[in-house]
Design an enzyme around this catalytic site. Sequence first.
Site, PDB file in Angstrom:
ATOM      1  CG  ASP A 111      -0.316   0.198   2.541  1.00 20.61           C
ATOM      2  OD1 ASP A 111       0.930   0.302   2.626  1.00 20.61           O
ATOM      3  OD2 ASP A 111      -1.051   0.259   3.541  1.00 20.61           O
ATOM      4  CG  HIS A 112      -0.719   4.781   1.481  1.00 25.04           C
ATOM      5  ND1 HIS A 112      -1.842   3.968   1.546  1.00 25.04           N
ATOM      6  CD2 HIS A 112      -0.628   5.399   2.679  1.00 25.04           C
ATOM      7  CE1 HIS A 112      -2.391   4.100   2.744  1.00 25.04           C
ATOM      8  NE2 HIS A 112      -1.678   4.964   3.444  1.00 25.04           N
ATOM      9  CB  CYS A 172       0.727  -2.502   4.716  1.00 28.54           C
ATOM     10  SG  CYS A 172       0.384  -3.422   6.225  1.00 28.54           S
ATOM     11  N   GLY A 173       2.162  -0.416   6.287  1.00 32.05           N
ATOM     12  CA  GLY A 173       2.777   0.326   7.387  1.00 32.05           C
ATOM     13  C   GLY A 173       3.250  -0.551   8.531  1.00 32.05           C
ATOM     14  N   GLY A 215       2.490  -3.990   8.601  1.00 28.74           N
ATOM     15  CA  GLY A 215       2.527  -5.370   8.137  1.00 28.74           C
ATOM     16  C   GLY A 215       1.265  -6.133   8.495  1.00 28.74           C
ATOM     17  N   GLY A 261      -2.229  -5.312   8.373  1.00 35.37           N
ATOM     18  CA  GLY A 261      -3.385  -5.313   7.483  1.00 35.37           C
ATOM     19  C   GLY A 261      -3.186  -6.156   6.243  1.00 35.37           C
ATOM     20  CG  HIS A 317      10.594 -23.680  12.553  1.00 35.14           C
ATOM     21  ND1 HIS A 317      10.793 -23.387  13.879  1.00 35.14           N
ATOM     22  CD2 HIS A 317      11.722 -24.337  12.149  1.00 35.14           C
ATOM     23  CE1 HIS A 317      11.973 -23.831  14.263  1.00 35.14           C
ATOM     24  NE2 HIS A 317      12.562 -24.403  13.223  1.00 35.14           N
ATOM     25  CG  ASN A 318       5.951 -20.901  10.747  1.00 35.47           C
ATOM     26  OD1 ASN A 318       6.769 -20.088  11.142  1.00 35.47           O
ATOM     27  ND2 ASN A 318       5.280 -21.684  11.568  1.00 35.47           N
ATOM     28  NE  ARG A 371       3.122   4.671   7.941  1.00 35.77           N
ATOM     29  CZ  ARG A 371       1.809   4.748   7.848  1.00 35.77           C
ATOM     30  NH1 ARG A 371       1.045   4.113   8.727  1.00 35.77           N
ATOM     31  NH2 ARG A 371       1.249   5.470   6.896  1.00 35.77           N
ATOM     32  NE  ARG A 374       9.878 -29.707  15.897  1.00 34.18           N
ATOM     33  CZ  ARG A 374      11.106 -29.323  15.592  1.00 34.18           C
ATOM     34  NH1 ARG A 374      11.897 -30.128  14.884  1.00 34.18           N
ATOM     35  NH2 ARG A 374      11.579 -28.156  15.995  1.00 34.18           N
TER      36      ARG A 374
END
Length: 142
Positions: free
Chosen positions: A6-7, A63-64, A66, A68, A96-97, A107, A130
């Site tokens: 975004d902006h 984004c600002g 993170g 949203g 892990h993910n 920001r 795992r």
Amino acid sequence: MGLACDHAGFEIKECVKRFLTEMGVDVKDFGTYSTESVDYPDFAHPLAVAVENGECYPGFAVCGSGNGISMTLNKHQGIRAAICWCTEISALARAHNDANVCVLPGRFVDEDTAVAIVKAFIDSDFEGGRHQRRIDKIPVTK
């Protein structure tokens, strides 16, 4: 690799784009393309669809805070977006993910930190084992 912002994330996205382009990586930029106020879902959803469809991998979003853009991305069943504010978190998000989108809080990170986070994300591999069992339990089933 795909990019969206975004902006508030525009400047960091452009920095990441330069870094990836200089590495010789093909980048698909889903926008935004300026600091004019916009709504992050308008850019997050197309990135998410492209990652889910295999059109680009991985994704990077900014984004600002993170939050949203991450919330929006994670509405997609095939997306595992992780907010990464340092290299250790970035590497663990992959290891892990099996994160497929790295989200940067525009920001709260400077350009050098953003590049280091992106590099850590790209350089890390999913460990499986795992962790795969846990990844398999993330999608919502009806």
